[in-house]
Design a protein around this motif. Structure first.
Motif, PDB file in Angstrom:
ATOM      1  N   GLY A  48      20.653  81.862  20.200  1.00 20.92           N
ATOM      2  CA  GLY A  48      21.764  80.930  20.143  1.00 20.92           C
ATOM      3  C   GLY A  48      23.071  81.675  20.297  1.00 20.92           C
ATOM      4  O   GLY A  48      23.126  82.898  20.237  1.00 20.92           O
ATOM      5  N   VAL A  49      24.141  80.949  20.490  1.00 20.49           N
ATOM      6  CA  VAL A  49      25.465  81.554  20.616  1.00 20.49           C
ATOM      7  C   VAL A  49      25.808  82.214  19.285  1.00 20.49           C
ATOM      8  O   VAL A  49      25.653  81.633  18.224  1.00 20.49           O
ATOM      9  CB  VAL A  49      26.509  80.499  21.004  1.00 20.49           C
ATOM     10  N   ARG A  50      26.253  83.452  19.341  1.00 22.86           N
ATOM     11  CA  ARG A  50      26.560  84.222  18.125  1.00 22.86           C
ATOM     12  C   ARG A  50      28.025  84.619  18.055  1.00 22.86           C
ATOM     13  O   ARG A  50      28.394  85.523  17.335  1.00 22.86           O
ATOM     14  CB  ARG A  50      25.671  85.454  18.077  1.00 22.86           C
ATOM     15  N   GLY A  51      28.836  83.937  18.817  1.00 19.52           N
ATOM     16  CA  GLY A  51      30.272  84.157  18.774  1.00 19.52           C
ATOM     17  C   GLY A  51      30.933  83.441  19.928  1.00 19.52           C
ATOM     18  O   GLY A  51      30.389  83.389  21.027  1.00 19.52           O
ATOM     19  N   GLY A  52      32.079  82.864  19.668  1.00 19.58           N
ATOM     20  CA  GLY A  52      32.823  82.182  20.716  1.00 19.58           C
ATOM     21  C   GLY A  52      34.308  82.307  20.469  1.00 19.58           C
ATOM     22  O   GLY A  52      34.756  82.449  19.317  1.00 19.58           O
ATOM     23  N   TYR A  53      35.073  82.254  21.546  1.00 20.61           N
ATOM     24  CA  TYR A  53      36.516  82.427  21.413  1.00 20.61           C
ATOM     25  C   TYR A  53      37.210  81.833  22.630  1.00 20.61           C
ATOM     26  O   TYR A  53      36.689  81.871  23.740  1.00 20.61           O
ATOM     27  CB  TYR A  53      36.857  83.920  21.305  1.00 20.61           C
ATOM     28  N   TYR A  54      38.393  81.282  22.417  1.00 21.50           N
ATOM     29  CA  TYR A  54      39.238  80.769  23.495  1.00 21.50           C
ATOM     30  C   TYR A  54      40.492  81.627  23.554  1.00 21.50           C
ATOM     31  O   TYR A  54      41.086  81.935  22.521  1.00 21.50           O
ATOM     32  CB  TYR A  54      39.630  79.311  23.234  1.00 21.50           C
ATOM     33  N   THR A  63      40.526  80.734  29.183  1.00 27.10           N
ATOM     34  CA  THR A  63      39.211  81.372  29.226  1.00 27.10           C
ATOM     35  C   THR A  63      38.465  81.115  27.927  1.00 27.10           C
ATOM     36  O   THR A  63      38.969  81.383  26.846  1.00 27.10           O
ATOM     37  CB  THR A  63      39.377  82.896  29.455  1.00 27.10           C
ATOM     38  N   LEU A  64      37.256  80.582  28.071  1.00 25.96           N
ATOM     39  CA  LEU A  64      36.373  80.320  26.948  1.00 25.96           C
ATOM     40  C   LEU A  64      35.256  81.350  27.003  1.00 25.96           C
ATOM     41  O   LEU A  64      34.580  81.487  28.023  1.00 25.96           O
ATOM     42  CB  LEU A  64      35.811  78.905  27.049  1.00 25.96           C
ATOM     43  N   VAL A  65      35.074  82.100  25.918  1.00 27.84           N
ATOM     44  CA  VAL A  65      34.065  83.164  25.857  1.00 27.84           C
ATOM     45  C   VAL A  65      32.994  82.771  24.847  1.00 27.84           C
ATOM     46  O   VAL A  65      33.321  82.328  23.742  1.00 27.84           O
ATOM     47  CB  VAL A  65      34.709  84.509  25.444  1.00 27.84           C
ATOM     48  N   HIS A  66      31.733  82.914  25.237  1.00 22.74           N
ATOM     49  CA  HIS A  66      30.607  82.741  24.320  1.00 22.74           C
ATOM     50  C   HIS A  66      29.664  83.921  24.499  1.00 22.74           C
ATOM     51  O   HIS A  66      29.410  84.349  25.623  1.00 22.74           O
ATOM     52  CB  HIS A  66      29.864  81.422  24.579  1.00 22.74           C
ATOM     53  N   CYS A  67      29.170  84.447  23.384  1.00 19.22           N
ATOM     54  CA  CYS A  67      28.265  85.585  23.416  1.00 19.22           C
ATOM     55  C   CYS A  67      26.942  85.210  22.772  1.00 19.22           C
ATOM     56  O   CYS A  67      26.917  84.555  21.733  1.00 19.22           O
ATOM     57  CB  CYS A  67      28.870  86.779  22.669  1.00 19.22           C
ATOM     58  N   GLU A  74      32.008  84.164  30.245  1.00 19.46           N
ATOM     59  CA  GLU A  74      33.275  83.465  30.227  1.00 19.46           C
ATOM     60  C   GLU A  74      33.225  82.230  31.121  1.00 19.46           C
ATOM     61  O   GLU A  74      32.532  82.207  32.131  1.00 19.46           O
ATOM     62  CB  GLU A  74      34.404  84.382  30.705  1.00 19.46           C
ATOM     63  N   SER A  75      33.970  81.222  30.724  1.00 18.81           N
ATOM     64  CA  SER A  75      34.207  80.041  31.534  1.00 18.81           C
ATOM     65  C   SER A  75      35.710  80.003  31.769  1.00 18.81           C
ATOM     66  O   SER A  75      36.483  79.807  30.836  1.00 18.81           O
ATOM     67  CB  SER A  75      33.740  78.778  30.810  1.00 18.81           C
ATOM     68  N   PHE A  96      36.250  88.404  17.469  1.00 18.95           N
ATOM     69  CA  PHE A  96      37.224  88.492  18.556  1.00 18.95           C
ATOM     70  C   PHE A  96      38.639  88.381  18.014  1.00 18.95           C
ATOM     71  O   PHE A  96      38.873  87.788  16.973  1.00 18.95           O
ATOM     72  CB  PHE A  96      37.042  87.329  19.539  1.00 18.95           C
ATOM     73  N   ILE A  97      39.562  88.905  18.781  1.00 15.07           N
ATOM     74  CA  ILE A  97      40.988  88.669  18.572  1.00 15.07           C
ATOM     75  C   ILE A  97      41.643  88.809  19.943  1.00 15.07           C
ATOM     76  O   ILE A  97      41.149  89.526  20.805  1.00 15.07           O
ATOM     77  CB  ILE A  97      41.596  89.645  17.528  1.00 15.07           C
ATOM     78  N   ASP A  98      42.725  88.099  20.134  1.00 11.93           N
ATOM     79  CA  ASP A  98      43.431  88.260  21.410  1.00 11.93           C
ATOM     80  C   ASP A  98      44.885  88.585  21.164  1.00 11.93           C
ATOM     81  O   ASP A  98      45.460  88.232  20.130  1.00 11.93           O
ATOM     82  CB  ASP A  98      43.291  87.007  22.284  1.00 11.93           C
ATOM     83  N   SER A  99      45.455  89.292  22.125  1.00 14.87           N
ATOM     84  CA  SER A  99      46.859  89.667  22.075  1.00 14.87           C
ATOM     85  C   SER A  99      47.331  89.983  23.476  1.00 14.87           C
ATOM     86  O   SER A  99      46.678  90.739  24.200  1.00 14.87           O
ATOM     87  CB  SER A  99      47.048  90.890  21.164  1.00 14.87           C
ATOM     88  N   ASN A 100      48.437  89.375  23.881  1.00 13.30           N
ATOM     89  CA  ASN A 100      49.072  89.646  25.179  1.00 13.30           C
ATOM     90  C   ASN A 100      48.113  89.494  26.359  1.00 13.30           C
ATOM     91  O   ASN A 100      48.145  90.289  27.288  1.00 13.30           O
ATOM     92  CB  ASN A 100      49.713  91.030  25.179  1.00 13.30           C
ATOM     93  N   GLY A 101      47.244  88.494  26.323  1.00 12.66           N
ATOM     94  CA  GLY A 101      46.343  88.236  27.441  1.00 12.66           C
ATOM     95  C   GLY A 101      45.050  89.021  27.430  1.00 12.66           C
ATOM     96  O   GLY A 101      44.244  88.904  28.350  1.00 12.66           O
ATOM     97  N   TYR A 102      44.829  89.811  26.405  1.00 12.45           N
ATOM     98  CA  TYR A 102      43.591  90.592  26.276  1.00 12.45           C
ATOM     99  C   TYR A 102      42.780  90.054  25.114  1.00 12.45           C
ATOM    100  O   TYR A 102      43.339  89.717  24.073  1.00 12.45           O
ATOM    101  CB  TYR A 102      43.887  92.064  26.005  1.00 12.45           C
ATOM    102  N   ILE A 103      41.466  90.014  25.287  1.00  4.71           N
ATOM    103  CA  ILE A 103      40.576  89.708  24.171  1.00  4.71           C
ATOM    104  C   ILE A 103      39.920  91.021  23.751  1.00  4.71           C
ATOM    105  O   ILE A 103      39.498  91.818  24.596  1.00  4.71           O
ATOM    106  CB  ILE A 103      39.530  88.642  24.549  1.00  4.71           C
ATOM    107  N   TRP A 104      39.897  91.263  22.450  1.00  2.00           N
ATOM    108  CA  TRP A 104      39.261  92.453  21.889  1.00  2.00           C
ATOM    109  C   TRP A 104      37.974  92.006  21.214  1.00  2.00           C
ATOM    110  O   TRP A 104      37.956  90.976  20.535  1.00  2.00           O
ATOM    111  CB  TRP A 104      40.188  93.123  20.880  1.00  2.00           C
ATOM    112  N   ILE A 105      36.882  92.762  21.386  1.00  2.00           N
ATOM    113  CA  ILE A 105      35.566  92.356  20.910  1.00  2.00           C
ATOM    114  C   ILE A 105      34.966  93.443  20.029  1.00  2.00           C
ATOM    115  O   ILE A 105      34.889  94.608  20.415  1.00  2.00           O
ATOM    116  CB  ILE A 105      34.612  92.086  22.093  1.00  2.00           C
ATOM    117  N   ALA A 106      34.540  93.042  18.842  1.00  2.00           N
ATOM    118  CA  ALA A 106      33.757  93.893  17.937  1.00  2.00           C
ATOM    119  C   ALA A 106      32.479  93.121  17.633  1.00  2.00           C
ATOM    120  O   ALA A 106      32.422  91.901  17.836  1.00  2.00           O
ATOM    121  CB  ALA A 106      34.526  94.173  16.652  1.00  2.00           C
TER     122      ALA A 106
END
Length: 190
Positions: A48-54, A63-67, A74-75, A96-106
């Motif tokens: 199943g999806v284990r993380g999502g972020y817009y 951009t919609l991200v699902h992992c 990405e969509s 996830f976190i985003d800043s200035n158009g970048y998404i950061w992933i841990a």
């Protein structure tokens, strides 16, 4: 009216089946639940999806991200999903976190921290390998490393790409929260 009440009244030691129903907004009735629908299809279906972020990427795209499994997809602007990160540890949960158009992933497997701008994925092997990530006003914050689960790692001021600690106030630094070995379970900048 009494007949209707008797018709819905449960007999002692029996319960009515309330599957697939909701209570109406005014709480005077039981109504059929609308049900579920498939939003979109993500590439892999073994987990199943284990993380999502817009986020809005550097190109201004929504951009919609699902992992799930070992992939992040990405969509872009409500389009079909396409994988952009395929080397995560299988079964990890993502933060996830985003800043200035970048998404950061841990992720919970403490894989290398990743940054994505909508077209290019950049790995930061020099960053602490934590399971939680957050953006402060001018620093990236990573917590949950396996060696120091109670440590907050702060990037250089106004530079999310540098984590080598030094002595100047603008340099990266760390701080420990609580007793050694206790884990930070949530990270949020207000």
């Amino acid at each position: 009216e009494d007949e209707r009440k008797d018709a819905i009244r449960a007999v002692d030691n029996e319960a009515q089946d309330l599957s697939n129903v909701d209570i109406s907004e005014n709480a005077y009735a039981i109504k059929k639940r609308a049900g579920y629908t498939q939003f979109r299809t993500v590439g892999l279906s073994t987990h199943g999806v284990r993380g999502g972020y817009y986020f809005r990427d550097t190109g201004g795209n929504n951009t919609l991200v699902h992992c799930n499994e070992a992939d992040c997809s990405e969509s872009v602007n409500s389009g079909a999903y396409a994988a952009f990160y395929t080397t995560a540890t299988s079964g990890a949960y993502f933060d996830f976190i985003d800043s200035n158009g970048y998404i950061w992933i841990a992720d919970s497997s403490r894989d290398v921290i990743e940054r994505y701008d909508g077209s290019a994925l950049t790995s930061y092997a020099s960053h602490p390998r934590g399971d939680q990530i957050e953006a402060g006003p001018d620093r990236l914050i990573i917590s949950g490393t396996s060696a120091n689960p109670n440590r907050l790692n702060f990037s250089k001021k106004a530079d999310f790409t540098t984590f080598a600690t030094a002595a100047q106030p603008v340099d990266p630094f760390t701080t420990d929260v609580g007793l050694p070995g206790t884990a930070i379970t949530a990270l949020k900048w207000f």
